[in-house]
Design a protein around this motif. Structure first.
Motif, PDB file in Angstrom:
ATOM      1  N   ARG A  32       8.281  -2.926   6.308  1.00 40.66           N
ATOM      2  CA  ARG A  32       7.689  -4.262   6.187  1.00 40.66           C
ATOM      3  C   ARG A  32       6.872  -4.582   7.440  1.00 40.66           C
ATOM      4  O   ARG A  32       7.257  -4.210   8.542  1.00 40.66           O
ATOM      5  CB  ARG A  32       8.785  -5.308   6.003  1.00 40.66           C
ATOM      6  CG  ARG A  32       9.686  -5.069   4.810  1.00 40.66           C
ATOM      7  CD  ARG A  32      10.851  -6.029   4.798  1.00 40.66           C
ATOM      8  NE  ARG A  32      11.708  -5.849   5.978  1.00 40.66           N
ATOM      9  CZ  ARG A  32      12.657  -6.703   6.344  1.00 40.66           C
ATOM     10  NH1 ARG A  32      12.853  -7.805   5.664  1.00 40.66           N
ATOM     11  NH2 ARG A  32      13.386  -6.464   7.415  1.00 40.66           N
ATOM     12  N   HIS A  33       5.774  -5.288   7.235  1.00 44.59           N
ATOM     13  CA  HIS A  33       4.861  -5.593   8.340  1.00 44.59           C
ATOM     14  C   HIS A  33       4.245  -6.978   8.129  1.00 44.59           C
ATOM     15  O   HIS A  33       4.007  -7.390   6.996  1.00 44.59           O
ATOM     16  CB  HIS A  33       3.744  -4.550   8.439  1.00 44.59           C
ATOM     17  CG  HIS A  33       4.243  -3.137   8.465  1.00 44.59           C
ATOM     18  ND1 HIS A  33       4.590  -2.496   9.627  1.00 44.59           N
ATOM     19  CD2 HIS A  33       4.478  -2.252   7.461  1.00 44.59           C
ATOM     20  CE1 HIS A  33       5.007  -1.267   9.344  1.00 44.59           C
ATOM     21  NE2 HIS A  33       4.954  -1.099   8.035  1.00 44.59           N
ATOM     22  N   SER A  34       3.982  -7.653   9.231  1.00 47.58           N
ATOM     23  CA  SER A  34       3.269  -8.926   9.184  1.00 47.58           C
ATOM     24  C   SER A  34       2.003  -8.895  10.028  1.00 47.58           C
ATOM     25  O   SER A  34       1.344  -9.926  10.181  1.00 47.58           O
ATOM     26  CB  SER A  34       4.181 -10.058   9.686  1.00 47.58           C
ATOM     27  OG  SER A  34       4.488  -9.886  11.061  1.00 47.58           O
ATOM     28  N   ASN A  35       1.660  -7.735  10.577  1.00 52.96           N
ATOM     29  CA  ASN A  35       0.514  -7.650  11.475  1.00 52.96           C
ATOM     30  C   ASN A  35      -0.561  -6.699  10.964  1.00 52.96           C
ATOM     31  O   ASN A  35      -1.391  -6.225  11.737  1.00 52.96           O
ATOM     32  CB  ASN A  35       0.975  -7.210  12.873  1.00 52.96           C
ATOM     33  CG  ASN A  35       1.796  -5.931  12.827  1.00 52.96           C
ATOM     34  OD1 ASN A  35       2.071  -5.395  11.752  1.00 52.96           O
ATOM     35  ND2 ASN A  35       2.200  -5.439  13.984  1.00 52.96           N
ATOM     36  N   LEU A  36      -0.554  -6.393   9.675  1.00 51.06           N
ATOM     37  CA  LEU A  36      -1.606  -5.574   9.082  1.00 51.06           C
ATOM     38  C   LEU A  36      -2.625  -6.467   8.390  1.00 51.06           C
ATOM     39  O   LEU A  36      -2.374  -7.632   8.117  1.00 51.06           O
ATOM     40  CB  LEU A  36      -1.011  -4.569   8.095  1.00 51.06           C
ATOM     41  CG  LEU A  36      -0.023  -3.567   8.707  1.00 51.06           C
ATOM     42  CD1 LEU A  36       0.489  -2.610   7.644  1.00 51.06           C
ATOM     43  CD2 LEU A  36      -0.652  -2.796   9.867  1.00 51.06           C
TER      44      LEU A  36
ATOM     45  N   THR B  37       3.660  -4.655   2.937  1.00 51.69           N
ATOM     46  CA  THR B  37       4.613  -3.556   2.838  1.00 51.69           C
ATOM     47  C   THR B  37       3.865  -2.236   2.728  1.00 51.69           C
ATOM     48  O   THR B  37       2.743  -2.181   2.209  1.00 51.69           O
ATOM     49  CB  THR B  37       5.533  -3.716   1.610  1.00 51.69           C
ATOM     50  OG1 THR B  37       4.723  -3.755   0.430  1.00 51.69           O
ATOM     51  CG2 THR B  37       6.346  -4.986   1.704  1.00 51.69           C
ATOM     52  N   VAL B  38       4.512  -1.180   3.214  1.00 55.44           N
ATOM     53  CA  VAL B  38       3.953   0.167   3.119  1.00 55.44           C
ATOM     54  C   VAL B  38       4.991   1.050   2.449  1.00 55.44           C
ATOM     55  O   VAL B  38       6.137   1.149   2.919  1.00 55.44           O
ATOM     56  CB  VAL B  38       3.577   0.725   4.506  1.00 55.44           C
ATOM     57  CG1 VAL B  38       3.100   2.167   4.391  1.00 55.44           C
ATOM     58  CG2 VAL B  38       2.501  -0.135   5.155  1.00 55.44           C
TER      59      VAL B  38
ATOM     60  N   ALA C  97       0.849  -1.187   0.000  1.00 52.25           N
ATOM     61  CA  ALA C  97       0.000   0.000   0.000  1.00 52.25           C
ATOM     62  C   ALA C  97       0.884   1.235   0.000  1.00 52.25           C
ATOM     63  O   ALA C  97       1.958   1.248   0.601  1.00 52.25           O
ATOM     64  CB  ALA C  97      -0.937   0.011   1.210  1.00 52.25           C
ATOM     65  N   ILE C  98       0.426   2.263  -0.685  1.00 52.85           N
ATOM     66  CA  ILE C  98       1.116   3.555  -0.712  1.00 52.85           C
ATOM     67  C   ILE C  98       0.450   4.463   0.310  1.00 52.85           C
ATOM     68  O   ILE C  98      -0.764   4.676   0.261  1.00 52.85           O
ATOM     69  CB  ILE C  98       1.081   4.172  -2.115  1.00 52.85           C
ATOM     70  CG1 ILE C  98       1.839   3.280  -3.093  1.00 52.85           C
ATOM     71  CG2 ILE C  98       1.667   5.568  -2.109  1.00 52.85           C
ATOM     72  CD1 ILE C  98       1.795   3.772  -4.526  1.00 52.85           C
ATOM     73  N   MET C  99       1.228   4.978   1.232  1.00 58.08           N
ATOM     74  CA  MET C  99       0.722   5.877   2.266  1.00 58.08           C
ATOM     75  C   MET C  99       1.443   7.218   2.143  1.00 58.08           C
ATOM     76  O   MET C  99       2.678   7.276   2.163  1.00 58.08           O
ATOM     77  CB  MET C  99       0.950   5.284   3.662  1.00 58.08           C
ATOM     78  CG  MET C  99       0.393   6.146   4.786  1.00 58.08           C
ATOM     79  SD  MET C  99       0.608   5.408   6.428  1.00 58.08           S
ATOM     80  CE  MET C  99       2.385   5.559   6.638  1.00 58.08           C
TER      81      MET C  99
ATOM     82  N   LEU D 219       8.281  -0.747  13.760  1.00 57.47           N
ATOM     83  CA  LEU D 219       8.271   0.364  12.811  1.00 57.47           C
ATOM     84  C   LEU D 219       9.303   1.424  13.187  1.00 57.47           C
ATOM     85  O   LEU D 219      10.012   1.947  12.318  1.00 57.47           O
ATOM     86  CB  LEU D 219       6.862   0.975  12.755  1.00 57.47           C
ATOM     87  CG  LEU D 219       6.693   2.199  11.844  1.00 57.47           C
ATOM     88  CD1 LEU D 219       7.057   1.862  10.412  1.00 57.47           C
ATOM     89  CD2 LEU D 219       5.272   2.723  11.922  1.00 57.47           C
ATOM     90  N   GLU D 220       9.403   1.758  14.459  1.00 57.47           N
ATOM     91  CA  GLU D 220      10.361   2.780  14.877  1.00 57.47           C
ATOM     92  C   GLU D 220      11.796   2.364  14.578  1.00 57.47           C
ATOM     93  O   GLU D 220      12.625   3.172  14.160  1.00 57.47           O
ATOM     94  CB  GLU D 220      10.192   3.063  16.369  1.00 57.47           C
ATOM     95  CG  GLU D 220      11.041   4.218  16.868  1.00 57.47           C
ATOM     96  CD  GLU D 220      10.733   4.584  18.299  1.00 57.47           C
ATOM     97  OE1 GLU D 220      11.337   5.543  18.814  1.00 57.47           O
ATOM     98  OE2 GLU D 220       9.878   3.907  18.914  1.00 57.47           O
ATOM     99  N   LYS D 221      12.104   1.084  14.755  1.00 60.17           N
ATOM    100  CA  LYS D 221      13.452   0.597  14.465  1.00 60.17           C
ATOM    101  C   LYS D 221      13.727   0.603  12.970  1.00 60.17           C
ATOM    102  O   LYS D 221      14.845   0.928  12.535  1.00 60.17           O
ATOM    103  CB  LYS D 221      13.617  -0.817  15.027  1.00 60.17           C
ATOM    104  CG  LYS D 221      15.043  -1.333  14.930  1.00 60.17           C
ATOM    105  CD  LYS D 221      15.193  -2.666  15.624  1.00 60.17           C
ATOM    106  CE  LYS D 221      16.634  -3.164  15.552  1.00 60.17           C
ATOM    107  NZ  LYS D 221      16.797  -4.485  16.242  1.00 60.17           N
ATOM    108  N   GLN D 222      12.736   0.260  12.152  1.00 60.58           N
ATOM    109  CA  GLN D 222      12.924   0.310  10.699  1.00 60.58           C
ATOM    110  C   GLN D 222      13.203   1.733  10.239  1.00 60.58           C
ATOM    111  O   GLN D 222      14.077   1.949   9.381  1.00 60.58           O
ATOM    112  CB  GLN D 222      11.684  -0.244  10.003  1.00 60.58           C
ATOM    113  CG  GLN D 222      11.444  -1.728  10.243  1.00 60.58           C
ATOM    114  CD  GLN D 222      10.345  -2.282   9.351  1.00 60.58           C
ATOM    115  OE1 GLN D 222      10.339  -2.061   8.145  1.00 60.58           O
ATOM    116  NE2 GLN D 222       9.396  -2.996   9.959  1.00 60.58           N
ATOM    117  N   LEU D 223      12.490   2.706  10.791  1.00 61.50           N
ATOM    118  CA  LEU D 223      12.752   4.096  10.419  1.00 61.50           C
ATOM    119  C   LEU D 223      14.120   4.550  10.895  1.00 61.50           C
ATOM    120  O   LEU D 223      14.785   5.359  10.234  1.00 61.50           O
ATOM    121  CB  LEU D 223      11.659   5.002  10.992  1.00 61.50           C
ATOM    122  CG  LEU D 223      10.241   4.768  10.474  1.00 61.50           C
ATOM    123  CD1 LEU D 223       9.290   5.790  11.070  1.00 61.50           C
ATOM    124  CD2 LEU D 223      10.196   4.831   8.955  1.00 61.50           C
TER     125      LEU D 223
END
Length: 577
Positions: free
Chosen positions: A427-431, A436-437, A338-340, A371-375
Motif C-alpha cells: 500500500r502507498h500514499s505517495n505515488l 496499491t501495487v 497497478a500490477i507490477m 515498502l521495506e517494512k511491508q515486505l
C-alpha cells in the motif's frame, strides 16, 4: 429582579428553521450521557436571563455548527454571541475530556477487579492473557490509524487543503535533500573505486588476482557501510516526519472543529518530480473503449490502451490533478491499483522492486509503513507455519493445480524464492496515480516464453484481478505484455500474441465477476512499454474490439427525398405493426 427560567418561550410568530441533521444531533438518545449547559447574561434593564441547554454526549458533528443553532433557537443577543460561543465550546471540550477520563477510570477498575478475581488462575492463563493484550494493542493502534486517516481526509475536503499540501511539500523537500546527499556521496565513492581499480590493473606490472579480489572486497565493504549509514539516516528522518505530520494533523483538525479560519500559504516549487533519467510527458499513443460483458444483464467497463512508462505513473508533480485526485480518493471506496511484474526474490535490492523503492524514497509516506517494512511483514507471514498450512489460491499461492508451488529460502542471501504467479500487495500514499501495487512474480525466462490459459503467470494475473475487485479497486493498471520494458526477443508477432492472451484472461475475469452478481463498472488501463512501435500499438488496438464486445452506434443514412405527411403516417403504422 428575579431571573427568567430556562424554559422561557420564544417570541410568538417567530419560527426557527433547523437542518434535519443538526436537529437529530440535538435530540437526546437513550444511550447518551445528559449534561446541561448553563449560560446567563444581563440585559440593559438590569434583568439577568439564565439559559439551561440539555446536551447529550458524545456530540456528533461540528460543535461550532451546534453553537450557531442554539444561538438562533434561544435568541441570544448579538452583544453576547462571542461569549456564548467561547463558553459553549469550552464546556463541550471539558465534558468530553471528563467522559474520556471516566471511561479510562472505569476500564482501570474493571482491569483491577478482573486481576484480583483471577489471581488464582494467573499462572495457568498467563500465555492467553499476553496474547489478548497484544491483540488489543494491535486493534487500538489500527483504530488510531483509521481515525487519523479520517481526520486527514476531512482536512483535504475543507479549506485547509492548501495548508495540508504545503506541509507535505515541505517534508518532501527535506527528504529529497537527504536522498540527494546520499546519491552524491555514493557516486563519489564509486568513482574513487573505479580509479583505484584501473590504476592498480594498469600500472604496468604483473597483476595479482588475489590482490585484485581483496581490493574489490574492500571496496564493496566500504560502499555497503556507506549505504547502511545513509539508509539509517533516511529511515530516521521518515519516522520523524511521519510523527510530526500526525501531530500536525491532530492539531489542525482540532482547530478546524473549533471554527478556525485557514489561509492558503504562498505557492512553492514542485516537490514531486519525475524520476531522473525517464522521459516525462503524456503517453505516446492512447485509445479508449467501452466494453459490455454479460448475456442478459450486461456490465459496462471502460478500457484504455496507452503507450506509457510504468515509472511515469509512479512519479508525480506536487499539486498536479493526478496526484491531488489520488490523495482525495485514498480513504474512499474508489481506489486505484497497478500490477507490477517482479522477480522471484522477496527483497528491495533487485529488479523492479528496487526501482519502486527508489521512487518511494523521494516522497514522504505518512499513512502506511515503508515498502521495506511491508515486505518484511509479508516475509514473516510466509515463514509462519500456521499461515503456510492455511494458504489458499487467493492468499499467497496461485492455484492448487500448479505443481511444485513451494516457497523456499536461499541459504546464501536469505531471500525467499517465490513460485511464478505468486501475488502480494503493498500500500502507498505517495505515488502519482494509484494506491496499491500488486507484485506479480515471474522470472525472465517465463516472461519471454509463450503463455497459455493455464500458465502460472496468467493464473497469477487472474488472482490479482480478483483481489483488486474484492478490495474496491475500480481503476487498475495492467501491463498488457506482462513486462515493463521491451528487449530484442520481443518482436511484433510476440507482442500481439501476448496481448491477445492477456485480453482473453481479463475477459474471463470480467465474465466471472459479472456472474457473482456484481454490477459495479471497472476501468482497466492496459499499458505498453514506452518504446513500443506504432505498428505494434495499432495491431493491438485493432485486436481489442475482436476480443471484447464493443457496442457500436447505429448509423442512419439521410434520405434525399422529403417524405410527405401520408408517407410519414404510413411509415409510422408499419413500424407499430
Amino acid at each position: 429582579s428575579s431571573g427568567i427560567n430556562a424554559e422561557w418561550p420564544l417570541r410568538p410568530g417567530v419560527s426557527v428553521s433547523i437542518p434535519t441533521d443538526l436537529a437529530n444531533l440535538m435530540t437526546p438518545k437513550e444511550s447518551d450521557s445528559q449534561h446541561n449547559f448553563d449560560f446567563s447574561y444581563s440585559i440593559p434593564k438590569g434583568n439577568t436571563i439564565k439559559i439551561s441547554i440539555p446536551l447529550s454526549f458524545p456530540i456528533e458533528g461540528l460543535t461550532t455548527d451546534l453553537a450557531e443553532v442554539y444561538l438562533k433557537e434561544y435568541r441570544i443577543p448579538c452583544f453576547v454571541e462571542d461569549s456564548f460561543r467561547s463558553e459553549f465550546l469550552q464546556f463541550v471540550r471539558n465534558e468530553e475530556e471528563h467522559m474520556i477520563q471516566m471511561k479510562g477510570d472505569a476500564k482501570l477498575n474493571d482491569i483491577s477487579e478482573d486481576f484480583f478475581n483471577d489471581l488464582d488462575f494467573l499462572a495457568d492463563g498467563q500465555l492467553d492473557q499476553n496474547n489478548d493484550s497484544a491483540n488489543e494493542r494491535t486493534i487500538d493502534k489500527r483504530r488510531e490509524e483509521e481515525y487519523l486517516g479520517l481526520k486527514w481526509h476531512s482536512l483535504l475536503h475543507s479549506p485547509a487543503l492548501p495548508l495540508v499540501r504545503a506541509e507535505e511539500s515541505k517534508a518532501a523537500h527535506e527528504l529529497q535533500s537527504l536522498v540527494s546527499q546520499r546519491n552524491t556521496e555514493i557516486k563519489k565513492i564509486q568513482d574513487h573505486h573505479i580509479l583505484a581499480m584501473e590504476g592498480y590493473v594498469n600500472n604496468g606490472t604483473q597483476v595479482d588476482s588475489n590482490a585484485v579480489n581483496d581490493l574489490a572486497a574492500s571496496q564493496m565493504e566500504q560502499r555497503q557501510a556507506c549505504e547502511v549509514k545513509w539508509a539509517s539516516s533516511i529511515s530516521h528522518l521518515m519516522e520523524e516526519q511521519k510523527k510530526n505530520f500526525h501531530m500536525w494533523v491532530e492539531q489542525t483538525h482540532l482547530d478546524s472543529m473549533e471554527g478556525k479560519k485557514f489561509y492558503a500559504p504562498p505557492a512553492s516549487d514542485d516537490c514531486y518530480g519525475p524520476i531522473p533519467g525517464d522521459p516525462s510527458g503524456a503517453p505516446r499513443f492512447v485509445e479508449s473503449f467501452t466494453v459490455c460483458i454479460g448475456s442478459q444483464l450486461k456490465i459496462t467497463h471502460n478500457v484504455r490502451l496507452a503507450v506509457e512508462s510504468f515509472w511515469d505513473l509512479c512519479g508525480g508533480v506536487s499539486g498536479s490533478p493526478e496526484q491531488l485526485q489520488t490523495s482525495l480518493s485514498l480513504y474512499t471506496n474508489s481506489l486505484s491499483g497497478a500490477i507490477m511484474v517482479v522477480d522471484n526474490r522477496l527483497n528491495v535490492y533487485t529488479g523492479n522492486t528496487n526501482r519502486l523503492t527508489k521512487v518511494t524514497e523521494l516522497h514522504p509516506e505518512f499513512h502506511f509503513p515503508q515498502l521495506e517494512k511491508q515486505l518484511s511483514i509479508i516475509r514473516q507471514k510466509l515463514l509462519n507455519p500456521d499461515d503456510v498450512r492455511r494458504r489458499t489460491p487467493t492468499n499467497y499461492l496461485i492455484d492448487e493445480t500448479v505443481p511444485d508451488c513451494t516457497i523456499r529460502e536461499d541459504r546464501a542471501s536469505g531471500d525467499l524464492i517465490l513460485p511464478t504467479g505468486t501475488c502480494y500487495i503493498t500500500r502507498h500514499s505517495n505515488l502519482k496515480k494509484f494506491h496499491t501495487v500488486f507484485h506479480l512474480v515471474a522470472t525472465r525466462k517465463e516472461i519471454h516464453d509463450d503463455v497459455t490459459s493455464r500458465d502460472p503467470l496468467l493464473l497469477g494475473l487472474k488472482v490479482s484481478l480478483k483481489l483488486a475487485a474484492e478490495n474496491s479497486i475500480d481503476n487498475l493498471y495492467v501491463p498488457i505484455l506482462l513486462c515493463h520494458e521491451l528487449d530484442g526477443n520481443m518482436d511484433h508477432a510476440w507482442c500481439v500474441r501476448r496481448a491477445e492472451n492477456v485480453f482473453k484472461c481479463v475477459k474471463g475475469f470480467m465474465i466471472e465477476y459479472g456472474s457473482t452478481g456484481a454490477t459495479a463498472s471497472k476501468t482497466f488501463h492496459f499499458t505498453l512499454p514506452r518504446d513500443t512501435p506504432e505498428r505494434t500499438f495499432s495491431a493491438i488496438c485493432s485486436l481489442l474490439p475482436s476480443v471484447f464486445r464493443v457496442p457500436c452506434p447505429m448509423v442512419f443514412e439521410a434520405r434525399k427525398k422529403t417524405l410527405t405527411v401520408e408517407e410519414l403516417m404510413k411509415l409510422n403504422i408499419d413500424t407499430v405493426s
